[in-house]
Design an enzyme around this catalytic site. Structure first.
Site, short mmCIF file in Angstrom:
data_model
loop_
_atom_site.label_atom_id
_atom_site.label_comp_id
_atom_site.label_asym_id
_atom_site.label_seq_id
_atom_site.Cartn_x
_atom_site.Cartn_y
_atom_site.Cartn_z
N GLU A 85 -0.93 -8.49 5.27
CA GLU A 85 -0.64 -8.71 6.70
C GLU A 85 -1.90 -8.58 7.57
OE1 GLU A 85 -0.21 -6.01 5.05
OE2 GLU A 85 -0.54 -4.26 6.33
N CYS A 112 0.83 -1.21 0.00
CA CYS A 112 0.00 0.00 0.00
C CYS A 112 0.87 1.27 0.00
CB CYS A 112 -0.98 -0.06 1.16
SG CYS A 112 -2.42 0.95 0.86
N HIS A 155 -3.36 -5.13 1.67
CA HIS A 155 -2.62 -5.40 2.92
C HIS A 155 -2.66 -6.89 3.25
CE1 HIS A 155 -2.12 -1.28 4.74
NE2 HIS A 155 -3.05 -1.00 3.86
#
Ligand code: GLN
Length: 184
Positions: free
Chosen positions: A165, A79, A163
């Site tokens: 994660e 991002c 994202h």
């Protein structure tokens, strides 16, 4: 293997958790001396790209980071981290990026998409995300969502507009470790 995680601002803790689940050692970079520690790769997390850029400059990390990436340091930008590698920031990757590309209403959304090199759908969380508008010949497109490039790789640089994660799925980080860092 030891991965540095730029921890100036944004979603850095979640990357550490993901790497922990994969049994990979990591450390946070909060200043130049952290940055100078031995590492096999670096993650630039999501957050606010203007803030991350300012802090990289204030802390004198911008130039060494740029040089190291140019010399082959493996990097994974998510991002705002993707934005940092573009032609208007570190300039190490041959990509032109549109920031906040989905407008205010559509700024944040979830999608399950394909990712070249990974079997099955990948959960993709987009938060006021960018996409790649244009990329050079050396850039391999890894994922397209709604006609927009949202993941790409140029040699040892990997970027995602989403994202990884923030989801339980570990496969994009695994891809980074196996296909980009490539250290046992
Ligand atoms: N909109 C942010 C920027 O332009 C990026 C958002 C994110 O990293 N989730 O910096």
């Amino acid at each position: 293997m030891k991965i540095a995680i730029l921890a100036l601002q944004g979603a850095f803790e979640e990357h550490r958790q993901t790497l922990l689940k994969l049994g990979v050692e990591s450390f946070f970079v909060r200043n130049l001396s952290d940055y100078q520690c031995q590492k096999d790769g670096i993650i630039i997390p999501g957050g606010e790209s203007t803030t991350i850029l300012k802090l990289l400059n204030d802390l004198n990390i911008f130039e060494p980071l740029k040089q190291d990436i140019e010399n082959g340091l493996p990097v994974f930008g998510t991002c705002a981290g993707l934005i940092m590698l573009d032609d208007k920031h570190l300039g190490t990757m041959d990509i032109t990026v549109k920031r906040n590309a989905y407008g205010r209403q559509l700024g944040s959304f979830f999608f399950e998409g394909d990712f070249d090199g990974i079997d099955g759908k990948i959960p993709m969380t987009f938060i006021r995300a960018p996409f790649i508008e244009k990329c050079g010949e050396g850039v391999k497109i890894l994922s397209i969502v709604n006609g927009n490039i949202v993941a790409a790789q140029q040699e040892r640089q990997l970027v995602t507009a989403f994202h990884p994660e923030l989801n339980e799925d570990l496969r994009v980080h695994e891809y980074f470790l196996q296909e980009v860092v490539k250290v046992n």
